[in-house]
Design an enzyme around this catalytic site. Structure first.
Site, PDB file in Angstrom:
ATOM      1  N   SER A 108       0.840  -1.197   0.000  1.00  0.00           N
ATOM      2  CA  SER A 108       0.000   0.000   0.000  1.00  0.00           C
ATOM      3  C   SER A 108       0.880   1.254   0.000  1.00  0.00           C
ATOM      4  O   SER A 108       1.629   1.475  -0.946  1.00  0.00           O
ATOM      5  CB  SER A 108      -0.968  -0.081   1.193  1.00  0.00           C
ATOM      6  OG  SER A 108      -1.896   0.962   1.161  1.00  0.00           O
ATOM      7  N   ASP A 158      -9.979  -3.892  -5.151  1.00  0.00           N
ATOM      8  CA  ASP A 158      -9.309  -2.881  -4.319  1.00  0.00           C
ATOM      9  C   ASP A 158      -9.861  -1.499  -4.666  1.00  0.00           C
ATOM     10  O   ASP A 158      -9.609  -0.983  -5.759  1.00  0.00           O
ATOM     11  CB  ASP A 158      -7.794  -2.941  -4.593  1.00  0.00           C
ATOM     12  CG  ASP A 158      -6.997  -2.014  -3.690  1.00  0.00           C
ATOM     13  OD1 ASP A 158      -7.608  -1.133  -3.050  1.00  0.00           O
ATOM     14  OD2 ASP A 158      -5.766  -2.177  -3.632  1.00  0.00           O
ATOM     15  N   HIS A 189      -8.151  -4.451  -0.768  1.00  0.00           N
ATOM     16  CA  HIS A 189      -6.887  -3.763  -0.481  1.00  0.00           C
ATOM     17  C   HIS A 189      -6.015  -4.569   0.497  1.00  0.00           C
ATOM     18  O   HIS A 189      -4.801  -4.407   0.520  1.00  0.00           O
ATOM     19  CB  HIS A 189      -7.176  -2.372   0.084  1.00  0.00           C
ATOM     20  CG  HIS A 189      -5.980  -1.477   0.050  1.00  0.00           C
ATOM     21  ND1 HIS A 189      -5.395  -1.043  -1.126  1.00  0.00           N
ATOM     22  CD2 HIS A 189      -5.224  -0.946   1.049  1.00  0.00           C
ATOM     23  CE1 HIS A 189      -4.348  -0.279  -0.854  1.00  0.00           C
ATOM     24  NE2 HIS A 189      -4.227  -0.206   0.460  1.00  0.00           N
TER      25      HIS A 189
HETATM   26  C1  MLT Z   1      -1.486   5.860   0.008  1.00  0.00           C
HETATM   27  O1  MLT Z   1      -1.824   6.873   0.593  1.00  0.00           O
HETATM   28  O2  MLT Z   1      -0.319   5.534  -0.238  1.00  0.00           O
HETATM   29  C2  MLT Z   1      -2.595   4.986  -0.438  1.00  0.00           C
HETATM   30  O3  MLT Z   1      -3.760   5.694  -0.522  1.00  0.00           O
HETATM   31  C3  MLT Z   1      -2.818   3.808   0.385  1.00  0.00           C
HETATM   32  C4  MLT Z   1      -2.929   4.113   1.847  1.00  0.00           C
HETATM   33  O4  MLT Z   1      -1.924   4.109   2.485  1.00  0.00           O
HETATM   34  O5  MLT Z   1      -4.028   4.340   2.359  1.00  0.00           O
END
Ligand code: MLT
Length: 209
Positions: A108, A158, A189
């Site tokens: 992520s 996701d 996700h």
């Molecule tokens: C990010 O901010 O890198 C992505 O939206 C994923 C997350 O960390 O929520």
């Protein structure tokens, strides 16, 4: 072992196999340097593992770079923090005695900063496993990632990393010569068992190549 290195909280676990690439483990929003240790050991039993904690706080949540909202990245901050992380990785490589650049394993927000390292600091990583990644920093003209292996593990459901966003990232990586393998599973996700399985198989195939 927990320690501070070059201004980052890290957790290091030495590897038993000096021929295996070290793994740089980059957690998602709200995580820390321990989050991906078990995952890393599972996918790379002999590798040196380095879990690192993002230095930015969004409220109480650790992150790798600033955002204006969900999926709305502050690209200037992201570029600065990718540079900081590239400097850190080079120092960590010397400190922990790595004989080669690490493979990043990012989830992520951690996958997004790993992609930023690929785009802006080629040579910092010898490869990357990007889990639930989305498009972020664009490449710069002349970016050369020739032969750099990248595994993108995505979830079909996701909501944060839609297909269109991933497609831009994949196109930029391929355009720069990276060897991209994509796997899309029926997940969201969050990570699931299939991610470790796919990552392990991909790392093993790199070692056979
Ligand atoms: C990010 O901010 O890198 C992505 O939206 C994923 C997350 O960390 O929520």
């Amino acid at each position: 072992m927990n320690e501070m290195h070059a201004g980052f909280h890290v957790h290091h676990q030495p590897g038993s196999d000096s021929s295996a690439s070290p793994l740089l483990l980059l957690h998602g929003t709200g995580g820390d340097e321990h989050d991906l240790m078990a995952f890393g050991r599972r996918i790379a039993p002999g590798s040196s593992l380095l879990g690192v904690r993002g230095r930015l706080l969004e409220g109480s949540l650790t992150r790798w770079f600033r955002r204006h909202g969900e999926g709305l990245f502050d690209l200037a901050d992201m570029a600065e923090r990718a540079t900081e992380l590239a400097v850190f990785v080079s120092s960590a490589g010397q400190h922990f005695g790595w004989s080669r650049a690490p493979i990043a394993v990012g989830y992520s927000n951690g996958a997004n900063i790993a992609a930023g390292l690929l785009m802006r600091h080629p040579g910092t990583l010898s490869g990357a496993i990007l889990m639930r990644a989305m498009n972020g920093l664009s490449s710069e003209p002349g970016l050369d990632l020739a032969g750099t292996p990248v595994l993108l593990l995505s979830g079909r459901h996701d909501p944060l990393a839609p297909e269109a966003s991933r497609a831009v990232l994949v196109a930029a990586l391929k355009q720069a010569g990276a060897v991209v393998t994509e796997a899309v599973t029926a997940s969201g996700h969050g990570l699931e068992a299939g991610d470790a399985h796919a990552a392990q198989g991909w790392l093993a195939s790199l070692r056979r190549a």
